[in-house]
Design an enzyme around this catalytic site. Structure first.
Site, mmCIF file in Angstrom:
data_model
loop_
_atom_site.group_PDB
_atom_site.id
_atom_site.type_symbol
_atom_site.label_atom_id
_atom_site.label_comp_id
_atom_site.label_asym_id
_atom_site.label_seq_id
_atom_site.Cartn_x
_atom_site.Cartn_y
_atom_site.Cartn_z
ATOM 1 C CB CYS A 60 -29.281 5.261 46.692
ATOM 2 S SG CYS A 60 -29.348 6.840 47.570
ATOM 3 C CB CYS B 200 -26.224 16.566 33.457
ATOM 4 S SG CYS B 200 -26.873 18.140 32.847
ATOM 5 C CB CYS C 195 -28.597 23.317 38.484
ATOM 6 S SG CYS C 195 -29.932 22.404 37.679
ATOM 7 C CB CYS D 144 -24.483 20.391 35.319
ATOM 8 S SG CYS D 144 -25.606 20.488 36.745
ATOM 9 C CB CYS E 97 -35.716 10.043 47.908
ATOM 10 S SG CYS E 97 -34.293 10.897 48.630
ATOM 11 N NE ARG F 281 -32.233 21.982 32.324
ATOM 12 C CZ ARG F 281 -31.513 22.114 33.442
ATOM 13 N NH1 ARG F 281 -31.645 21.263 34.436
ATOM 14 N NH2 ARG F 281 -30.663 23.097 33.565
ATOM 15 C CB CYS G 83 -35.494 8.036 44.145
ATOM 16 S SG CYS G 83 -33.998 7.706 43.198
#
Length: 352
Positions: A73, A117, A209, A149, A77, A279, A80
């Protein structure tokens, strides 16, 4: 007999009464929830449970994650393990092929999970990746009774439309933290980029979401600000993650949460978003620890099995926890009564 009421405890029941009557809590009340004494926690949970029960009964929704693309990636962030600059030892692979994504759907179906997901690392998908995911989703929808999702990063309008046409029910894209704190955890995209992706997903006709990560060094005010931003967005589902500090990330030394604060955060989200699915997401095992079950007095869904690059509690332990509460699992539209034998989860070939 004259019974003297302890007003410091009864205020949570009073607030719950107001919320159940349509009242929207204020920011100052949100801060009071997070800053409340630990001695008030049980009364707060009891009051919050009344709201949860009104909207969701004693039902628990289960979600099954598949890490469709890991690492690699370009974003930075700080939380992460898949981010640019992260030294965390994780699997790294490009978008999984149709067979492996279908294997994940089969595992989700066999586990009778309500939602599958599909999650991919990266700033956002290429059009080719979107077409690949859309094609697989169409096949999943024709084969299994699963809601889908997708969490694929930043989306444009055409990409969102293609996913919706393929049958994707919901897009996950977390705000992660407040607008004011966002540049402390990420510099390669903005808070507004995230808001825009949620907008194009909703405009395309998909449910939202969106949630956050608690425990990244933010203030209680930041958490409250995120709570109210999400209330304005009205997502169907709000995943509340608790930072699981991973060695090799820039937040590896951050460890500021205790189970009681995590429970207060869940109470805040339920009080502020009474009709949204809340959740308990990543980090619940390492942060709530022995108090995980108490979180379900506020929340009404969890991820079952593993997360993206970290292991979760075993599925059997999750089912046992839910049964011990006297709650029922809702899976693919069917109820599993407390104490009944839970379906078995198939082993996953990748850590999700």
């Amino acid at each position: 007999m004259n019974v003297q009421v302890n007003s410091s405890l009864s205020r949570w029941q009073t607030l719950a009464d107001q919320v159940l009557s349509g009242y929207q809590i204020t920011r100052s009340e949100g801060l009071e929830i997070l800053n409340a004494s630990d001695d008030e926690l049980l009364e707060m949970l009891a009051a919050t449970f009344r709201i949860r029960k009104q909207y969701f009964g004693k039902q628990v929704q289960l979600y099954y994650l598949k890490n469709a693309k890991s690492g690699l990636c370009p974003e930075d962030c700080g939380y992460c393990s898949q981010a640019r600059g992260s030294q965390a030892e994780i699997p790294k692979y490009r978008m999984l092929n149709e067979e492996k994504l279908m294997d994940g759907a089969k595992a989700a179906d066999e586990a009778k999970a309500g939602t599958y997901c599909i999650v991919a690392s990266g700033r956002g998908p290429t059009d080719k990746e979107v077409e690949h995911v859309a094609s697989v989703v169409e096949k999943i929808k024709s084969t299994y009774d699963l809601r889908i999702c997708c969490c694929l990063g930043l989306l444009n309008e055409d990409q969102a439309q293609r996913l919706q046409q393929a049958g994707v029910n919901r897009i996950n894209h977390n705000l992660n933290t407040s607008r004011d704190y966002y540049d402390k955890i990420c510099s390669t995209h903005t808070y507004e980029d995230r808001i825009q992706t949620l907008k194009v997903a909703r405009d395309a006709g998909m449910e939202l979401c969106s949630g956050l990560i608690v425990g990244m060094g933010e203030t209680p005010e930041d958490i409250v600000d995120t709570t109210f931003e999400l209330r304005n967005l009205e997502p169907k589902s709000i995943p509340v993650n608790f930072l699981n500090s991973i060695e090799g990330t820039s937040l590896e030394a951050v460890d500021e949460l205790d189970p009681r604060y995590c429970l207060k955060a869940l109470c805040l989200f339920r009080m502020a978003n009474p009709a949204s699915e809340i959740r308990i997401a990543g980090g619940r095992e390492v942060n709530l620890r022995s108090m995980q079950a108490m979180g379900l007095y506020a929340a009404n869904s969890i991820f079952v099995s593993d997360y993206l690059t970290t292991k979760g509690q075993s599925a059997d332990a999750d089912y046992e926890m839910i049964a011990d509460l006297g709650f029922e699992v809702i899976i693919s539209g069917h109820e599993v009564e407390a104490g009944s034998e839970p379906p078995k989860l198939a082993a996953q070939s990748e850590s999700c």
